[in-house]
Scaffold this motif. Structure first.
Motif, PDB file in Angstrom:
ATOM      1  N   UNK A   1     -24.779  34.215   4.202  1.00 14.83           N
ATOM      2  CA  UNK A   1     -24.856  34.765   2.860  1.00 14.83           C
ATOM      3  C   UNK A   1     -23.487  35.256   2.417  1.00 14.83           C
ATOM      4  N   UNK A   2     -22.888  34.607   1.422  1.00 13.22           N
ATOM      5  CA  UNK A   2     -21.553  35.027   0.979  1.00 13.22           C
ATOM      6  C   UNK A   2     -21.535  36.388   0.286  1.00 13.22           C
ATOM      7  N   UNK A   3     -22.710  36.903  -0.095  1.00 12.28           N
ATOM      8  CA  UNK A   3     -22.745  38.211  -0.744  1.00 12.28           C
ATOM      9  C   UNK A   3     -22.722  39.354   0.274  1.00 12.28           C
ATOM     10  N   UNK A   4     -22.838  39.036   1.569  1.00 13.77           N
ATOM     11  CA  UNK A   4     -22.787  40.045   2.619  1.00 13.77           C
ATOM     12  C   UNK A   4     -21.418  39.971   3.302  1.00 13.77           C
ATOM     13  N   UNK A   5     -20.517  40.872   2.976  1.00 11.31           N
ATOM     14  CA  UNK A   5     -19.154  40.804   3.502  1.00 11.31           C
ATOM     15  C   UNK A   5     -18.977  41.447   4.873  1.00 11.31           C
ATOM     16  N   UNK A   6     -20.042  41.770   5.582  1.00 10.82           N
ATOM     17  CA  UNK A   6     -19.931  42.506   6.848  1.00 10.82           C
ATOM     18  C   UNK A   6     -19.103  41.766   7.888  1.00 10.82           C
ATOM     19  N   UNK A   7     -19.367  40.497   8.104  1.00  9.56           N
ATOM     20  CA  UNK A   7     -18.635  39.743   9.126  1.00  9.56           C
ATOM     21  C   UNK A   7     -17.170  39.591   8.749  1.00  9.56           C
ATOM     22  N   UNK A   8     -16.903  39.318   7.484  1.00  9.62           N
ATOM     23  CA  UNK A   8     -15.523  39.166   7.023  1.00  9.62           C
ATOM     24  C   UNK A   8     -14.764  40.480   7.181  1.00  9.62           C
ATOM     25  N   UNK A   9     -15.398  41.578   6.824  1.00 11.58           N
ATOM     26  CA  UNK A   9     -14.755  42.888   6.952  1.00 11.58           C
ATOM     27  C   UNK A   9     -14.474  43.228   8.406  1.00 11.58           C
ATOM     28  N   UNK A  10     -15.437  42.952   9.278  1.00 12.75           N
ATOM     29  CA  UNK A  10     -15.245  43.227  10.699  1.00 12.75           C
ATOM     30  C   UNK A  10     -14.121  42.364  11.262  1.00 12.75           C
ATOM     31  N   UNK A  11     -14.110  41.104  10.914  1.00 12.78           N
ATOM     32  CA  UNK A  11     -13.054  40.208  11.402  1.00 12.78           C
ATOM     33  C   UNK A  11     -11.679  40.676  10.923  1.00 12.78           C
ATOM     34  N   UNK A  12     -11.587  41.098   9.681  1.00 11.12           N
ATOM     35  CA  UNK A  12     -10.301  41.588   9.153  1.00 11.12           C
ATOM     36  C   UNK A  12      -9.811  42.811   9.907  1.00 11.12           C
ATOM     37  N   UNK A  13     -10.718  43.766  10.135  1.00 11.93           N
ATOM     38  CA  UNK A  13     -10.316  44.991  10.836  1.00 11.93           C
ATOM     39  C   UNK A  13      -9.885  44.692  12.270  1.00 11.93           C
ATOM     40  N   UNK A  14     -10.620  43.828  12.958  1.00  9.46           N
ATOM     41  CA  UNK A  14     -10.262  43.490  14.335  1.00  9.46           C
ATOM     42  C   UNK A  14      -8.968  42.686  14.388  1.00  9.46           C
ATOM     43  N   UNK A  15      -8.766  41.791  13.427  1.00 12.59           N
ATOM     44  CA  UNK A  15      -7.523  41.008  13.389  1.00 12.59           C
ATOM     45  C   UNK A  15      -6.332  41.919  13.122  1.00 12.59           C
ATOM     46  N   UNK A  16      -6.516  42.882  12.247  1.00 11.01           N
ATOM     47  CA  UNK A  16      -5.431  43.820  11.953  1.00 11.01           C
ATOM     48  C   UNK A  16      -5.082  44.633  13.195  1.00 11.01           C
ATOM     49  N   UNK A  17      -6.112  45.040  13.945  1.00 14.24           N
ATOM     50  CA  UNK A  17      -5.881  45.847  15.146  1.00 14.24           C
ATOM     51  C   UNK A  17      -5.226  45.028  16.260  1.00 14.24           C
ATOM     52  N   UNK A  18      -5.672  43.801  16.470  1.00 10.22           N
ATOM     53  CA  UNK A  18      -5.199  43.005  17.598  1.00 10.22           C
ATOM     54  C   UNK A  18      -4.006  42.119  17.271  1.00 10.22           C
ATOM     55  N   UNK A  19      -3.773  41.881  15.974  1.00  9.27           N
ATOM     56  CA  UNK A  19      -2.722  40.953  15.549  1.00  9.27           C
ATOM     57  C   UNK A  19      -3.000  39.545  16.087  1.00  9.27           C
ATOM     58  N   UNK A  20      -4.295  39.211  16.202  1.00  9.66           N
ATOM     59  CA  UNK A  20      -4.727  37.902  16.692  1.00  9.66           C
ATOM     60  C   UNK A  20      -5.780  37.325  15.753  1.00  9.66           C
ATOM     61  N   UNK A  21      -6.018  36.024  15.904  1.00  8.85           N
ATOM     62  CA  UNK A  21      -7.055  35.369  15.135  1.00  8.85           C
ATOM     63  C   UNK A  21      -8.412  35.783  15.698  1.00  8.85           C
TER      64      UNK A  21
END
Length: 70
Positions: free
Chosen positions: A17-37
């Motif tokens: 569901x593109x209206x649920x940004x939970x996975x995208x938000x989690x991925x962004x926060x983890x990528x920012x923390x780890x500096x990895x894909x």
């Protein structure tokens, strides 16, 4: 165009569901923390923000305990 100096990681939702940004938000926060894909598969229906925060914190604990797996 991707700017390497940008502080917000690029993300996309491939399935679900593109209206649920939970996975995208989690991925962004983890990528920012780890500096990895980061790839996130997130399949939790109707969860409150406290539960999502607990999940994110648990992932971070695993990353600290087992950095070689991330």
């Amino acid at each position: 165009m991707l700017c390497l100096q940008d502080s917000v990681p690029v993300s996309a939702s491939l399935l679900g569901d593109p209206s649920d940004p939970a996975a995208v938000s989690l991925a962004r926060r983890l990528a920012r923390k780890t500096k990895k894909q980061i790839f996130v598969s997130y399949n939790l229906q109707n969860t409150d923000s406290n539960f999502s925060l607990l999940i994110e914190n648990r992932i971070k604990e695993e990353m600290m305990a087992f950095p070689e797996k991330f």
